[in-house]
Write an enzyme that holds these catalytic residues in place. Structure first.
Site, PDB file in Angstrom:
ATOM      1  N   GLU A 170       0.816  -1.219   0.000  1.00 50.35           N
ATOM      2  CA  GLU A 170       0.000   0.000   0.000  1.00 50.35           C
ATOM      3  C   GLU A 170       0.847   1.265   0.000  1.00 50.35           C
ATOM      4  OE1 GLU A 170      -0.579  -2.639   1.911  1.00 50.35           O
ATOM      5  OE2 GLU A 170      -2.585  -3.330   1.352  1.00 50.35           O
ATOM      6  N   HIS A 221     -11.584  -5.459   8.476  1.00 58.90           N
ATOM      7  CA  HIS A 221     -12.250  -5.290   7.178  1.00 58.90           C
ATOM      8  C   HIS A 221     -13.519  -4.460   7.339  1.00 58.90           C
ATOM      9  CE1 HIS A 221      -9.715  -8.827   6.513  1.00 58.90           C
ATOM     10  NE2 HIS A 221      -9.785  -8.588   5.228  1.00 58.90           N
TER      11      HIS A 221
END
Lengths: 345, 320
Positions: free
Chosen positions: B57, B124
Site C-alpha cells: 500500500e 475489514h
C-alpha cells in the site's frame, strides 16, 4: 554482481575521463564550499532548523547526477548537495531554502534539504526515509503510460533507509514493473548514531539485489572515478531496458548527522580506515597526480566557488522572508474546497 | 436498476474513457476485477490502464503521487479502507503536502471500501474518514447514494487534489437507483435528504439510511425530522448544518466511526461555537462503540448505530 573496476586504457577514454573527472570535481568542490558556508551560518544563528551536510559523500552524489540527463528524474536525499548542483539545482535554491527566503522554491514552507522542483525532475524529499522510492517509481510508470522512453529515475538513500517498508515495497514494485530506476544506497556506516550492525544482518547490502530480482553494483564511494564509472554503467543499464539497478556505495559520513551532532559515536578505527578517506581530497590528489590540473588552477577553482557561494548568500540575505499576513494558508489546489482556515474562536 | 457498486464501476469506466491520464492501480483490480468487482471488465476494456499491484500500500500510493507529478490522474483502489494504514505515510505526508510544498497539484483518487458489514471483523470494517480529514491537504468524500457514488467519484478524479473516497461496502449491493445521474450537487455541499422541523440529524455514508429509516419511524408518531447528508466531510458544509439547526433547534450527529474526535464531534463543535444560540437543547451525537469492530453479527449489530438506537437518541433529544 557488477564490481567497480574503473580501468580505462584507450587515450580517448582517458580524455573523456579527465573531462568528466574535472567537471565532477568542480561540483564536489562547490558543494563542499557551500556546505561549509551553511555550517558557518548555522553556528552564527543565521539558519533556523537543521543543517545537514554531505561531507564524504560528494563523489557518489555527483556521479549519480552526472550519469543522468535532462528529462531524467532525481530524488536526492539529505547528503546530496553535490548531486543537486550537477543535476541543475542552483545555489540560490539551496541558500534560499536554508535561509527561508520567500523567493525560494519552498517559500519558507519547508526548509534545508527538503526542497526540489518536481516539474523539472528534481523531487522534493519528505523526511520519512525510503518514501521517495515509490514516488520515483510512479514518475517512471507515468512515462510508460505516456509513451515517453529513454528516461531514468535515480533515488539516493542511505543504509538506514534499507530497513524501511517503503524501501522494500518500492524496490519490489519497481522490479515487478521493470522500471528504469537506479537506487543508490550510500552505506555511510551510521544512520544517525546507529551503526550498520544494528541496522541490518546481511553480510553485504548488495546481496539484497538478488532477492528483489534486480541488478546489483558495489562501489567504493570514496573513489570518484569508480563512482563515475559504476553509476554510468548502472544508469545506462536502466536506460537500455535492464530494469532497476541497486548500487551500494561504501563510505563514511565525515560529519555528524546534522550540524547539531558531533558524531562522537563514530568508531575511531573507521575514521582511520580507507572508508574514512575524504573523496574530495582523494580526487584533488588524483587531479594533480595525473597532471589534469595545476595547483594554481585548483586555487582558482576554490576562489571561484567561494565567490559564487558568497554571492548566493548575499543575494538571499537581501530577500524578503515569509510573511504570515500575506501567506496563502489554503493547502489545496482546488481553492473553493479549502475550509478557509476554519478555526472557531 | 443500478447498484452503488455498479455506479462506482461505471464512474471509473467513464473516467478511463474520457481522460487518457486516468489509470487504475490496486490489488486484484486487473483481470479479476477487484475484490468487490468494482473494476469488473475494465482491464479488458482499457488494456494496460488497469493494473494489478503487489500487496504494497505504501508503494501503491507513493507511485500514484509520482505519476500525478508527471500529470497522470490515478485512481487507487485500496482493497479495504483498513489497509490504507500501511499507505498512511504516503497519503498524509506526501500526497497531502505536495501542493502546499511545491505548488504541484496531486490529483489522485484513493478509493477506500469502508465501513462495517456483518462478519467482516476488526480489520475489514473500519471507517477511516476522520483520520484523513484531520490532515490538511486532503478532500474526503463519503457518498451515501448511488447517484453520489457515481458523480462524486467522477468529481474526485477531476479535482486537482488528493481525494479520499470512502465508499461504503454495506451499500455496495443493496442500494439501487433507477439510473445514473446527469447532474450533481457541487462538491463540498451537503444535501437535505429529508425535510423536517423538530430536530436535525447530521450524518453521512451508510448512516444516512439508518437515519432516514429512523426519521420515517418517528414520522408515524408525528415528529418531523430533518436529515442532512454531509456528502463530503472535508470540506464540511457548516452553513447547511447551521441553517438546519436554525430551523429545528435540535441537533443529533450520527456516524459509524469511533466517537473520539471524529466527524460527529466536529459537527457539534462547529454548531456549539457558531450556533449555540440556535440550540434549544444540548446537541447529541451517536457513534459506534469505542472498541474494535466485532466479527459476530450479534455484536456488530449493536456496535454500530442503527435506526433503532438513533431513534432512542432522538427521543431523548426531542424530550430535552
Amino acid at each position: 554482481m557488477v564490481q567497480a573496476t574503473a580501468v580505462s586504457t584507450a587515450s580517448a577514454d582517458t580524455s573523456d575521463l579527465k573531462a568528466r573527472f574535472l567537471t565532477a570535481f568542480r561540483w564536489m568542490l562547490l558543494a563542499r564550499v557551500v556546505e561549509e558556508k551553511l555550517a558557518a551560518l548555522y553556528r552564527g544563528g543565521k539558519i533556523t532548523g537543521g543543517v545537514f551536510l554531505g561531507k564524504g559523500q560528494e563523489a557518489l552524489s555527483v556521479a549519480t547526477a552526472m550519469a543522468l540527463r535532462k528529462g531524467d528524474v532525481f530524488a536526492p536525499l539529505i547528503r546530496d548537495q553535490a548531486g543537486r548542483l550537477a543535476f541543475g539545482e542552483t545555489l540560490l535554491d539551496c541558500t534560499r531554502t536554508y535561509m527561508g527566503s520567500r523567493l525560494g522554491p519552498m517559500r519558507g514552507r519547508d526548509g534545508n534539504v527538503h526542497r526540489g522542483r518536481p516539474k523539472e525532475g528534481l523531487m522534493a524529499m519528505i523526511s520519512h526515509l525510503g518514501a521517495m522510492l515509490p514516488v520515483v517509481a510512479g514518475t517512471l510508470l507515468a512515462r510508460r503510460f505516456r509513451g515517453v522512453e529513454g528516461t531514468v529515475g535515480a533515488v539516493n538513500l542511505g543504509d538506514g533507509a534499507t530497513s524501511t517498508g517503503a524501501f522494500h515495497e518500492g524496490l519490489n514494485l519497481a522490479a515487478v514493473e521493470k522500471l528504469p530506476l537506479v537506487l543508490v544506497v550510500a552505506n555511510n556506516q551510521y544512520a544517525y548514531s546507529t551503526p550498520t550492525s544494528r541496522q541490518f544482518a546481511c553480510e553485504d547490502l548488495v546481496d539484497k539485489a538478488v532477492g528483489y530480482g534486480v541488478a546489483g553494483h558495489s562501489v567504493d564511494g570514496t573513489n570518484l572515478e569508480a563512482c563515475l564509472d559504476v553509476l554510468d554503467r548502472a544508469v545506462t543499464a536502466a536506460r537500455t531496458g535492464g530494469g532497476p539497478q541497486l548500487v551500494i556505495a561504501s563510505l563514511l559520513r565525515l560529519v555528524g548527522h546534522g550540524e547539531h551532532d558531533d558524531a562522537g559515536y563514530v568508531d575511531p578505527a573507521l575514521r582511520k580506515s580507507p572508508l574514512g578517506a575524504d573523496c574530495l581530497e582523494l580526487a584533488e590528489q588524483r587531479l594533480l597526480h595525473e597532471n589534469w590540473t595545476t595547483s594554481s588552477a585548483l586555487h582558482e577553482m576554490q576562489q571561484d566557488a567561494q565567490r559564487q557561494v558568497e554571492e548566493a548568500v548575499a543575494t538571499t540575505l537581501r530577500e524578503p522572508l515569509p510573511d504570515p499576513d500575506t501567506e496563502d494558508w489554503c493547502p489545496l489546489a482546488t481553492r473553493h474546497l479549502c475550509e478557509g482556515g476554519y478555526s472557531p474562536t | 436498476m443500478i447498484t452503488y457498486l455498479e455506479a462506482i464501476r461505471e464512474a471509473q469506466a467513464k473516467a478511463l474513457a474520457d481522460d487518457p491520464r486516468v489509470y487504475i492501480y490496486g490489488q486484484d483490480v486487473g483481470q479479476f476485477g477487484g475484490a468487490f468487482k468494482a473494476t469488473k471488465g475494465l482491464a479488458k476494456e482499457y488494456p494496460g490502464r488497469v493494473l494489478d499491484a503487489p500487496i504494497s500500500e505504501d508503494a501503491i500510493i507513493g507511485s500514484a503521487i509520482g505519476a500525478a507529478i508527471e500529470g497522470m490522474r490515478p485512481i487507487i483502489e485500496m482493497q479495504f479502507a483498513d489497509f490504507s494504514t500501511v499507505g498512511f505515510n504516503q497519503i498524509v505526508n506526501q500526497a497531502a503536502t505536495l501542493h502546499w510544498r511545491t505548488q504541484i497539484p496531486c490529483p489522485i483518487t484513493i478509493r477506500l471500501p469502508s465501513g462495517g458489514t456483518a462478519g467482516a471483523g476488526p480489520f475489514h470494517s473500519q471507517s477511516m474518514e476522520a483520520l484523513y480529514a484531520h490532515y490538511p491537504g486532503l478532500v474526503v468524500m463519503t457518498p451515501a447514494t448511488v447517484e453520489d457514488a457515481y458523480s462524486m467519484l467522477l468529481e474526485a478524479v477531476a479535482i486537482d487534489d488528493p481525494v479520499i473516497f470512502c465508499e461504503h461496502k454495506y451499500l455496495y449491493y443493496h442500494l439501487k437507483a433507477e439510473k445514473l445521474p446527469t447532474e450533481a450537487v457541487p462538491t463540498g455541499k451537503a444535501r437535505i435528504a429529508r425535510q423536517g422541523r423538530d430536530a436535525t440529524i447530521v450524518t453521512y455514508s451508510a448512516m444516512l439510511h439508518e437515519s432516514l429509516a429512523c426519521a420515517e419511524e418517528l414520522a408515524s408518531e408525528g415528529w418531523e425530522i430533518e436529515v442532512i447528508d454531509l456528502r463530503t466531510i472535508k470540506p464540511l458544509d457548516t452553513d447547511t448544518v447551521l441553517a438546519s439547526v436554525a430551523r429545528t433547534g435540535r441537533l443529533l450527529a450520527v456516524g459509524e466511526a469511533w466517537p473520539w474526535g471524529g466527524v460527529t464531534a466536529e459537527v457539534i463543535a462547529r454548531v456549539a461555537t457558531e450556533g449555540f444560540a440556535l440550540l434549544d437543547a444540548p446537541p447529541m451525537r451517536l457513534n459506534a462503540k469505542d472498541t474494535p469492530v466485532p466479527f459476530h453479527p450479534n455484536l456488530w449489530g449493536t456496535h454500530r448505530p442503527t435506526a433503532k438506537t438513533i431513534a432512542v437518541a432522538l427521543r431523548r433529544l426531542l424530550s430535552a
